[in-house]
Design an enzyme around this catalytic site. Sequence first.
Site, mmCIF file in Angstrom:
data_model
loop_
_atom_site.group_PDB
_atom_site.id
_atom_site.type_symbol
_atom_site.label_atom_id
_atom_site.label_comp_id
_atom_site.label_asym_id
_atom_site.label_seq_id
_atom_site.Cartn_x
_atom_site.Cartn_y
_atom_site.Cartn_z
ATOM 1 C CB CYS A 1 -0.778 0.222 1.536
ATOM 2 S SG CYS A 1 -1.566 1.850 1.308
ATOM 3 C CB CYS B 1 -2.374 4.939 4.088
ATOM 4 S SG CYS B 1 -3.977 4.249 3.503
ATOM 5 C CB SER B 2 -0.623 0.738 6.597
ATOM 6 O OG SER B 2 -1.240 1.307 7.410
ATOM 7 C CB CYS B 3 -4.377 -0.914 2.376
ATOM 8 S SG CYS B 3 -5.293 1.306 2.805
#
Lengths: 224, 220
Positions: free
Chosen positions: A132, A135-137
Amino acid sequence: MAKKTSGSDDGRAQGHHHDQGHHHDQGHHHDHKHDPLEEGAALRVRALEEIVVAKGLVDPEALDSIVEYYERETGPRNGATVVARAWTDPEFKDWLLNDGTAAIRSMGFGGVQGEHIRVLENTDEVHNVVVCTLCSCYPWPVLGLAPAWYKSPAYRSRVVREPRAVLKEFGLEIPRTVQLRVWDSTAEVRYLIMPKRPAGTEKMSAEELAQMVTRDGMIGTAAL
Amino acid sequence: MDAIHDMGGKQGFGKIPLEDDYVFRADWQRRAFALVEALAWATPYNTDQHRHAVERVPPEEYLRRDYFENWIIASETLLQEAGLVDQSELEAGLKHFDIDRTKHQPVGSKEIVEATRAGAALRFPDDSQAARFQVGQSVRVSKVQTARHTRVPGYVRGKIGEIVSDEGVFQFADAVAAGTGPAPQHCYNVAFSTSTLWGEDAEAEDRISVDLWESYLEPV
């Protein structure tokens, strides 16, 4: 601070319950006794917690329940169970690859950050890896919360630009004959990689196979 | 928003920190995560707005601070914007004013865990919106840049890719973050060849797949 507590390399980082934050480097010989940045962050969190609890916005009991839910009910063992079943049950594998969300739900895994999951199969021709960049999906119900490196600027910036070099740092060399596919989780779908089943495991049960499936295998940064 | 969070393809960040193989390394991170999650159920803001607030953290702080501290800063920003907390309270770590509890009630821990297990409703019926693009079609990603929240990574802006699949109809993150409603639309998986994205720098003929809402795409 406990900078490098017992680093888990097998994807069970979430199994380390409350032992990390409390015993700061006792028995270690590191010379970084305190980190002002971290101390500032810890104070900041405590301040906000006190304010919102005092205002009645947050039930303090809920904080424990949330952590408990993620540490007990999510994690890479869930994903490993799904992958091992697909290896041993062709009908389930078809379903999983066509409608990952439904197949995974049928095994009891779903919820926040796993509302829509697509499963991608690694083969002799194609190797998949997930990131991702924004962000940090990450598919929480089947892999747990993301490890710190997955959220690092280095991983997020480089894996779309030089994926082969990045995988090499993980110890994975992808032959030129294999196409690499990088999946950037930019919308509401989360990705789970189904690694190739290791050779010589034909006689193993789904339970035994699940033990071989690693978190990194399901992110695509490792082979099994 | 064209900020540091949009990291795809940026250079100079060095080796992957393989040693950072933990979810939480300190209890405050665990607490920060839980606090952000718990607040989400009792406050007027949503996940997309929280992402936007993270993106608004100044770049040098974004890079220097821990990931979970940025999450907390984002929650502070949103709580301040909603008038639920003020700067003096954050500095003192003490409540200075009460809020209208009839409007903002804490959600119980059982309810939060149940809702977490159920997940959010993000998708709409596939036939509720017409699809503008078909699988196999070439599309160009819009070059439009915005100061608002968007989920178009900079590295595909203006690039041509191919629609590999129609993921269905989803709420549109840009609209949800702007507070203007779900604006449901088709979201597509679009594949880009690495040579299209990186030219001669491409390592091999590989493929980068990105999920893109219809509003971001133009026919070629």
